[in-house]
Design a protein around this motif. Structure first.
Motif, PDB file in Angstrom:
ATOM      1  N   VAL A  52       0.827  -1.198   0.000  1.00  0.00           N
ATOM      2  CA  VAL A  52       0.000   0.000   0.000  1.00  0.00           C
ATOM      3  C   VAL A  52       0.870   1.261   0.000  1.00  0.00           C
ATOM      4  N   CYS A  54       3.252   2.458   2.011  1.00  0.00           N
ATOM      5  CA  CYS A  54       3.235   3.230   3.258  1.00  0.00           C
ATOM      6  C   CYS A  54       4.614   3.738   3.623  1.00  0.00           C
ATOM      7  N   PHE A 141      -5.109  -6.541   3.651  1.00  0.00           N
ATOM      8  CA  PHE A 141      -5.112  -5.330   4.477  1.00  0.00           C
ATOM      9  C   PHE A 141      -6.387  -4.520   4.290  1.00  0.00           C
ATOM     10  N   ALA A 145      -8.787  -2.479   6.880  1.00  0.00           N
ATOM     11  CA  ALA A 145      -8.663  -1.027   6.982  1.00  0.00           C
ATOM     12  C   ALA A 145     -10.002  -0.352   6.764  1.00  0.00           C
ATOM     13  N   LYS A 159     -15.500  -6.258  10.938  1.00  0.00           N
ATOM     14  CA  LYS A 159     -15.872  -5.608  12.197  1.00  0.00           C
ATOM     15  C   LYS A 159     -16.158  -4.126  12.018  1.00  0.00           C
ATOM     16  N   GLU A 160     -16.893  -3.802  11.011  1.00  0.00           N
ATOM     17  CA  GLU A 160     -17.315  -2.425  10.836  1.00  0.00           C
ATOM     18  C   GLU A 160     -18.826  -2.398  10.732  1.00  0.00           C
ATOM     19  N   SER A 161     -19.420  -1.374  11.390  1.00  0.00           N
ATOM     20  CA  SER A 161     -20.861  -1.215  11.227  1.00  0.00           C
ATOM     21  C   SER A 161     -21.096  -0.298  10.035  1.00  0.00           C
ATOM     22  N   PRO A 163     -22.060   2.802   7.576  1.00  0.00           N
ATOM     23  CA  PRO A 163     -21.794   4.210   7.827  1.00  0.00           C
ATOM     24  C   PRO A 163     -22.961   4.894   8.518  1.00  0.00           C
ATOM     25  N   VAL A 164     -22.581   5.842   9.362  1.00  0.00           N
ATOM     26  CA  VAL A 164     -23.549   6.591  10.156  1.00  0.00           C
ATOM     27  C   VAL A 164     -24.145   7.696   9.296  1.00  0.00           C
TER      28      VAL A 164
ATOM     29  N   PRO C 100      -9.825   3.672  12.641  1.00  0.00           N
ATOM     30  CA  PRO C 100      -9.626   2.585  11.665  1.00  0.00           C
ATOM     31  C   PRO C 100      -8.180   2.125  11.594  1.00  0.00           C
ATOM     32  N   HIS C 101      -8.020   0.976  10.996  1.00  0.00           N
ATOM     33  CA  HIS C 101      -6.706   0.355  10.832  1.00  0.00           C
ATOM     34  C   HIS C 101      -6.087   0.924   9.549  1.00  0.00           C
ATOM     35  N   ASP C 102      -5.810   2.246   9.571  1.00  0.00           N
ATOM     36  CA  ASP C 102      -5.508   2.960   8.337  1.00  0.00           C
ATOM     37  C   ASP C 102      -4.093   3.505   8.239  1.00  0.00           C
ATOM     38  N   PRO C 104      -1.115   2.806   7.576  1.00  0.00           N
ATOM     39  CA  PRO C 104      -0.241   2.671   6.410  1.00  0.00           C
ATOM     40  C   PRO C 104      -0.726   3.469   5.191  1.00  0.00           C
ATOM     41  N   ARG C 129     -12.921  -5.484  20.606  1.00  0.00           N
ATOM     42  CA  ARG C 129     -13.088  -6.519  19.599  1.00  0.00           C
ATOM     43  C   ARG C 129     -14.371  -6.348  18.822  1.00  0.00           C
ATOM     44  N   PHE C 130     -15.088  -5.246  19.060  1.00  0.00           N
ATOM     45  CA  PHE C 130     -16.430  -5.149  18.489  1.00  0.00           C
ATOM     46  C   PHE C 130     -16.434  -4.287  17.238  1.00  0.00           C
ATOM     47  N   GLU C 131     -17.626  -4.041  16.734  1.00  0.00           N
ATOM     48  CA  GLU C 131     -17.703  -3.310  15.476  1.00  0.00           C
ATOM     49  C   GLU C 131     -17.312  -1.845  15.654  1.00  0.00           C
ATOM     50  N   LYS C 132     -16.663  -1.325  14.648  1.00  0.00           N
ATOM     51  CA  LYS C 132     -16.304   0.091  14.681  1.00  0.00           C
ATOM     52  C   LYS C 132     -17.367   0.864  13.929  1.00  0.00           C
ATOM     53  N   ARG C 133     -17.663   2.077  14.422  1.00  0.00           N
ATOM     54  CA  ARG C 133     -18.599   2.885  13.654  1.00  0.00           C
ATOM     55  C   ARG C 133     -17.821   3.525  12.491  1.00  0.00           C
ATOM     56  N   THR C 134     -18.529   3.749  11.413  1.00  0.00           N
ATOM     57  CA  THR C 134     -17.868   4.323  10.229  1.00  0.00           C
ATOM     58  C   THR C 134     -18.647   5.535   9.750  1.00  0.00           C
ATOM     59  N   PHE C 135     -17.951   6.340   8.981  1.00  0.00           N
ATOM     60  CA  PHE C 135     -18.552   7.521   8.373  1.00  0.00           C
ATOM     61  C   PHE C 135     -18.200   7.528   6.903  1.00  0.00           C
ATOM     62  N   ASN C 149     -13.643   8.731   9.372  1.00  0.00           N
ATOM     63  CA  ASN C 149     -13.448   7.543  10.211  1.00  0.00           C
ATOM     64  C   ASN C 149     -12.376   7.741  11.267  1.00  0.00           C
ATOM     65  N   HIS C 176     -23.810  11.860  20.226  1.00  0.00           N
ATOM     66  CA  HIS C 176     -23.074  10.779  20.923  1.00  0.00           C
ATOM     67  C   HIS C 176     -21.856  10.308  20.114  1.00  0.00           C
ATOM     68  N   HIS C 178     -21.575   9.450  17.264  1.00  0.00           N
ATOM     69  CA  HIS C 178     -21.706   9.689  15.829  1.00  0.00           C
ATOM     70  C   HIS C 178     -21.277  11.089  15.419  1.00  0.00           C
TER      71      HIS C 178
END
Lengths: 171, 318, 906
Positions: A52, A54, A141, A145, A159-161, A163-164, C100-102, C104, C129-135, C149, C176, C178
């Motif tokens: 990627v 980096c 990856f 990510a 493991k992502e919900s 988008p809000v 996020p795992h971003d 790199p 270990r749970f879900e992450k909220r995203t935008f 994010n 909250h 969000h």
């Protein structure tokens, strides 16, 4: 005094021992899978480039023999525009592999890279990129990510919900 | 006339053989050390890897002959020649076979001792001229080492001379027809052997070089063939001392069935192998241990040997 | 100074600060997110938790937020306390749950404050270990990338964008976990200071979109201290290069000039350096009528020598965008009497007048910090957001000064941002704004008045007379609403402790300058020593004015009289400076034109010889900013065989030899400059000379972790070349150099162990938000004798006869645009995207009279030249005025203001 004579004798007896030398080009030594030899760039399970861009391998390299340039495709997936390793400088330390967050750069048990011209030791991306996953299987990856790329929208990574909606005040 | 021609041919032959032998010994040592360490050693170039000698020689001749700007040039250049000259000259007195001796001197032993004392100058001068602290330390060590081991090397030979009643080496060999001097002079042999190790500064007594302490000791600043001369000189010395041990203690050319020259060569080769095995087996002692051993143990032993031998000879003759 | 105890050791701290600021100033590594030295504390992120103890007997203590506790005498705190440490680690862990795992693929990675703090607190493994909220992210225009994010909800972005910079279109949405920071819909961020979000955001939510196109990590950049070339304020920048490409511009903290922030033109205008129009090789026309061709060194030298054989017939035209050294070199080459300033005649006149005013000193010459600390402001005519953008940001702070006194009275420390803002609400200090058209700071103006430049001058003079009865009387009719304006402004300025008058040359009116000076003079006479800030158009406008020289029209006249054989034009497109027909005539009448410039343009097209000059990134030199501060900029792109400093080319021309030029290096040029202009002696002290070393070492341009050294150019040749020499500066093109902090003028990288982000600037100051350690760089050349010394005479204000709306024609006034009006930045793709389409603005009543509709075309005739432009109706523009954009590409050099005949185009 006796011990000196004894050690001389013992050493002398080694003359008749079986030799451990491996006659290299004819016989090959066993290299473990994690042996640090030639460097390759691998692909993820979906066939995409793992790298990627980096720059972490480049900065980890103690002899500064890795250079790359980042670019993006139209969907925002980042990849190296060029990736160059000057193997005439490489010391096979494996720091790049340790630094790599995506398992892209890997050292493989191939040590046969002698060249008559030093210039030929400079490997470009086309020389480095292989078609497989190398030593580490199953990791992609971009599936972990948060970045959205082509074929994977926001909220579709592991493991992502979803988008809000920022305009909603619902809990 | 024919005598002169014979001598000239003999000189030429000896020079040719010894110089080639030195090169050959490079291969022998490398292979043998490898075998002793469970390796194979250089076995690629030519049969048994013998052509490695050629490669080595080509390499050493074509390397840059670097003379550092800070050295004392005439001395620096002269130093490596001394060892070649003294070691080669010593071969003049070695009897290879009955009659096959270049200079059948009556004071052969003394000439040898004199030349070997001269030999140390190569190290001292090289160390001094290099103008380098490691080289100088190497040279100093050599001077001290030579000074102490020289003493009992001479003393250890006196037993042999007493038994043979002559300083002439051919006479010494002839005197061993009844029995090799190794039996009555076993102590003398041991002392001479240890002194030989010191004189040739071979491992375990290579204090003047001592890579792990002094880089390369007295020849730190030498390159190309100047280094080569030290290198070859060392092998010539090893050959010389092996030949002398054969002559003094193991009956020289004497032996059944085989021709005398063959016996001489076999015995000498045996000692060369011993030199190499010792190098493979023994660690380098500490510098002060070397001297303590020399002065406190070997010297009294050499004197004791001489006194007992003299007493026995007197007792026998009376 | 108060004594505070940190982990049982006494330290001296400024009691006006808070514990966080004091700890950072003392060198402690205390993590924080929501605090920013320029924005104050709000105590939102809970990251700077420390333990505070009542007294030495208190062993229990309580956890407090360091940023919310004043550093009062005897305060006892513990940073190392295990409970506080645990607390901080827990805070980061919570903030990181949704991150996020971003890293790199994140542009912030490697210079991310969040990364630094995460490492600092020791949070190494994610337990969540749970879900992450995203935008979803938004498209925020050509300058800023958005990736919500990554947000950790520190609120710094909206606090900067709304509270500090007065932006309206970025806000926090939803509730909250969000909370969303963005616009209400996709679109370009309107604020001219949006680029600062890149540095303000502690992580990678807002990143530099121009950098993304050629992305490089911070550690891989070769950096050099530089000065922004896109306006006259002289903001300090850090230019970053890799692989021969200029990658980005960062703010370089300067206490008195730009502080922590830059404008978007300065930050994103750099990409012109790699524009396709860059001149990279010398070319020459060998015979008349031929095309120019690239030419070899020796042939070029011969050709140039031939052109210069008759020195009496060689003239030089300088440039306000070239360095002081380049202009001086040209002046030396051609002789003072044959050297002409490169600005337009009108501008030269205005600059000379401005310089006269600054030397006479009717008021202090304020730095941008002085501007921000002024408590009453009069802006006369200048649309600062578009002509000197960073000044507008300073003015936004100035209007807070008076209300802040209220906070002081209530004992609320000024760093206590939330409390102060709650107290002050929308109260603003006095800012009186006279302008020709609506401006971007109308929202902070106490009162504004829109009138023609002449009427604004008249307004200024009347105000001066209202303040001090000795000021000259001004005849003429004032606009109707002027009386109230004058009364209020006079009262406010007289009541202020540090009043400020801002004016400039952008409206092309000398009367306006004089009027502004008279207001400052009147205030000083009335015992209120005022500051007078004059705004100039280009990076070195004041520098060229200091050097002096003839006008362009004189050069044209000399050429027309046949007295010119060779004209050397330095970094200047003279088509932007004078009417095209005059320039055409000039270029025709001069047999040999030598153009020395960075970019090909119409003037260069007509030249017989074109020499490639270096941009700010390729050269070393000095600019003199609007306050007369000489500041040095340094080369960051390695030198090229052809692209070089203009003064170097000129030095070679002077002697005709490449090996023995007139000046071997920059220091030699500066020495010669000072010998001729003793007034400029400060230029030498602007930065250490080329022989400066620390412990025998130069200062490294490359960072200590610079990567790829042995592979970067290995595709060309596997043997690494020797790094380029730099004979002109104490900086080296290498990783090798002094590892500590260099003198402030040479700071090329804000980095400190553990502090990889720009937040490390704290480590370069003795006190937070104070000058850089060792004193800020730059030397002010024009210090009036004393702030309140008897201040000379009033200036006659030559107000013209023009009345608003008189006659059939309109008065065309210049309209400047932050994105587009400046020649160089307009070529950067991002800036070009923000550039408005050229249009003529007029009052709807005037448009009805023509008649013409919004968007309809009009033919505007100015000085005998026709322009066809679409119309935009602007109710804020007074009747009788027509605002014409200046400086936009393809708009010819107009001499404004001028009468314009306007006709509708069917």
């Amino acid at each position: 005094m006796l011990s000196i004579l004894k050690s001389v004798w013992l050493v002398f007896l080694h003359l008749f021992r079986r030799k451990i030398t491996i006659q290299y080009p004819e016989e090959k030594a066993y290299l473990a899978p994690r042996y640090r030899g030639r460097i390759v760039l691998t692909r993820d399970p979906d066939g995409g480039e793992r790298c990627v861009a980096c720059y972490l391998c480049a900065v980890a390299c103690p002899v500064d023999c890795i250079a790359l340039g980042a670019t993006e495709d139209e969907h925002g997936r980042r990849y190296p525009e060029f990736f160059r390793i000057n193997f005439s400088r490489c010391i096979n330390c494996g720091f790049c592999e340790e630094a790599c967050p995506t398992y892209a750069i890997q050292l493989i048990p191939d040590v046969e890279m002698a060249e008559y011209q030093r210039q030929n030791m400079v490997y470009e991306k086309k020389d480095l990129l292989i078609d497989g996953e190398g030593k580490y299987h199953g990791y992609n990856f971009y599936r972990v990510a948060g970045l959205a790329i082509g074929g994977k929208d926001k909220g579709e990574a592991e493991k992502e919900s979803p988008p809000v909606d920022p305009k909603s005040l619902l809990p | 006339m024919s005598d002169v021609v014979f001598k000239l041919v003999l000189i030429a032959t000896v020079l040719l053989v010894i110089l080639h032998l030195a090169g050959f010994l490079i291969w022998v040592e490398r292979r043998l050390l490898a075998l002793l360490q469970d390796r194979l050693g250089p076995n690629r170039a030519g049969p048994l890897g013998l052509f490695i000698i050629v490669a080595d020689i080509i390499k050493i001749f074509t390397k840059e002959d670097w003379i550092p700007p800070f050295i004392d040039k005439p001395v620096f250049v002269a130093a490596p020649m001394i060892i070649m000259v003294t070691a080669l000259l010593s071969f003049a007195i070695v009897p290879f076979a009955p009659g096959a001796v270049i200079l059948d001197l009556d004071i052969g032993v003394l000439l040898f001792l004199g030349l070997s004392s001269m030999g140390i100058y190569n190290v001292i001068l090289a160390g001094w001229a290099s103008n380098n602290k490691y080289a100088l330390l190497g040279g100093l060590r050599m001077a001290a080492q030579m000074f102490s081991y020289e003493v009992f090397m001479g003393l250890s030979l006196m037993g042999v001379v007493t038994l043979a009643g002559s300083f002439n080496l051919s006479a010494i060999v002839h005197a061993q027809r009844e029995g090799w001097f190794i039996v009555p002079q076993f102590l003398g042999f041991l002392i001479f052997f240890i002194a030989a190790l010191g004189e040739t500064h071979r491992l375990p007594f290579d204090m003047p070089e001592a890579e792990s302490e002094l880089i390369a000791g007295y020849h730190t600043e030498y390159s190309s063939m100047k280094f080569g001369m030290f290198f070859v000189g060392e092998y010539i010395s090893v050959t010389l001392f092996s030949a002398l041990m054969t002559t003094f203690f193991f009956g020289g050319w004497l032996g059944p069935v085989l021709p005398p020259l063959a016996w001489f060569c076999v015995k000498t080769a045996g000692f060369i192998v011993v030199f190499i095995v010792l190098r493979a087996a023994l660690p380098r002692p500490r510098y002060d241990q070397l001297f303590a051993f020399g002065w406190k143990f070997i010297l009294p032993a050499a004197l004791l040997n001489l006194v007992v031998t003299g007493a026995l000879v007197l007792w026998k003759s009376s | 100074m108060a004594t505070i105890y940190i982990d049982q050791r006494p330290y001296a701290a400024d009691p006006r600060t808070n514990l966080l600021q004091a700890s950072l100033a003392l060198g402690f590594d205390l993590p924080y997110f929501c605090w920013h030295p320029a924005l104050g504390s709000v105590g939102a992120c809970r990251q700077c938790a420390v333990k505070q103890f009542r007294d030495e007997k208190d062993k229990h203590g309580k956890i407090v937020m360091a940023c919310m506790v004043p550093a009062l005498e005897g305060t006892r705190l513990s940073i190392d306390d295990p409970e506080a440490r645990e607390f901080r680690a827990a805070v980061v862990e919570w903030l990181m749950t949704n991150h996020p795992h971003d890293c790199p693929v994140c542009d912030e990675g490697g210079e991310c404050h969040l990364q630094d703090v995460t490492v600092m607190t020791g949070h190494a493994y994610r337990r969540y270990r749970f879900e992450k909220r995203t935008f979803r992210y938004q498209d925020l225009g050509p300058f800023i990338s958005h990736e919500m994010n990554r947000c950790i909800q520190c609120y710094r972005c909206v606090r900067f964008y709304r509270d500090y910079a007065g932006g309206r279109d970025l806000d926090a949405f939803a509730a909250h976990n969000h909370v969303y920071f963005g616009r209400h819909e996709d679109g370009v961020l309107e604020s001219e200071f949006s680029g600062n979000l890149v540095e303000v955001c502690p992580t990678g939510v807002f990143t530099d979109k121009t950098l993304k196109r050629h992305f490089t990590r911070k550690w891989d950049l070769q950096s050099a201290p530089s000065i922004c070339t896109h306006c006259a304020l002289g903001c300090n920048t850090i230019a970053g290069e890799r692989g021969g490409v200029l990658r980005r511009i960062l703010n370089r903290y300067h206490h008195d000039v730009n502080g922590y922030f830059l404008c978007d033109r300065g930050r994103f205008g750099y990409e012109f350096v790699h524009h396709l129009r860059r001149i990279r090789r010398a070319s020459a026309r060998l015979a008349p009528g031929e095309e120019r061709r690239e030419i070899a060194r020796t042939a070029l030298r011969g050709r140039l020598a031939a052109l210069l054989t008759n020195p009496e017939r060689v003239i030089g035209i300088g440039s306000p965008r070239a360095s002081l050294e380049a202009n001086f070199a040209l002046r030396t080459l051609v002789g003072a009497e044959r050297f002409f300033q490169g600005a337009s005649d009108r501008e030269c006149g205005l600059l000379a007048e401005a310089l006269r005013i600054m030397r006479a000193g009717p008021g202090r010459i304020p730095s941008l910090r002085d501007v921000a600390e002024s408590d009453a402001v009069l802006v006369l005519g200048e649309d600062v957001t578009n002509t000197a953008p960073r000044l507008a940001l300073a003015l936004r702070q100035a209007v807070r000064q008076q209300p802040l006194l209220q906070a002081d009275r209530m004992n609320i420390p000024r760093w206590h941002d939330r409390a102060v803002r709650d107290l002050l609400q929308d109260r603003r200090g006095p800012l009186f704004l006279g302008a020709v058209a609506p401006t971007r700071i109308d929202d902070i103006a106490t009162r504004f008045l829109r009138a023609s430049p002449e009427n604004l001058a008249r307004l200024g003079c009347a105000l001066a007379r209202r303040i001090d009865g000795h000021a000259p009387e001004e005849s003429g009719v004032l606009p109707t609403d002027a009386a109230a304006f004058i009364e209020e402004a006079a009262a406010a300025l007289l009541a202020a402790k540090r009043p400020l008058v801002v004016a400039g040359v952008s409206l092309g009116s000398a009367a306006l300058l004089a009027a502004a000076a008279n207001v400052a003079r009147a205030l000083s006479a009335a015992g209120r020593p005022a500051a007078l800030s004059l705004v100039f158009p280009e990076a070195n406008s004041l520098g060229t004015a200091l050097l002096g020289g003839g006008r362009l029209s004189e050069a044209f006249a000399a050429a027309a009289a046949g007295r010119v054989e060779t004209a050397i034009i330095l970094e200047n497109d003279i088509y932007r400076r004078a009417a095209p027909r005059d320039v055409d005539a000039f270029l025709r009448s001069v047999p040999h034109v030598v153009v020395l410039d960075t970019l090909a343009h119409r003037t260069a097209d007509a030249a017989a010889v074109v020499l490639p000059a270096g941009t700010f990134a390729e050269t070393n030199g000095t600019f003199v900013n609007h306050e007369g501060r000489a500041q040095r900029f340094f080369q960051v792109l390695p030198p090229d065989e052809w692209v070089r400093e203009s003064w170097r080319w000129l030095g070679e021309l002077a002697t005709g030899s490449q090996t023995a030029p007139a000046w071997p290096n920059l220091d030699a040029v500066i020495a010669a400059l000072i010998a001729e202009f003793p007034e400029l002696a400060g230029v030498r002290r602007a930065a250490p000379g080329a022989d400066f070393r620390v412990g025998g070492q130069k200062i490294a341009r490359a960072s200590r972790r610079f990567s790829g050294r042995t592979a970067q150019h290995a595709n060309l040749d596997v043997s690494e070349p020797k790094p380029p020499d730099d004979p002109d500066s104490p900086l080296s093109y290498s990783m090798e150099g002094y590892p500590g902090q260099p003198p402030a003028a040479l700071v090329n990288l804000f980095w400190s162990p553990g502090w990889n982000s720009v937040q490390s600037v704290n480590k370069f100051q003795n006190e937070i938000a104070s000058p850089l350690a060792g004193g800020d760089p730059g030397v002010r050349l024009l210090e009036p004798a004393s702030a309140d010394a008897a201040v000379g005479d009033y200036f006659p204000s030559p107000i013209g006869a023009w009345e608003d709306g008189s006659g059939g024609a309109l008065l065309a006034v210049p309209r400047h645009h932050i994105f587009g009006s400046e020649e160089l930045s307009a070529l950067a793709p991002g800036v070009a995207e923000r550039m408005p389409a050229p249009c003529a603005e007029m009052n709807p009543d005037d448009a009805r009279a023509l008649p013409v509709q919004e968007g309809g075309l009009v033919r505007v005739t100015i000085d005998g030249r026709d322009l066809v432009l679409p119309v935009r109706l602007e109710a804020g523009l007074p009747r009788g005025l027509l605002s014409i954009p200046v400086g936009l590409p393809d708009l010819p050099g107009l001499d404004l203001p001028a009468a314009a005949a306007v006709k509708g185009v069917p």
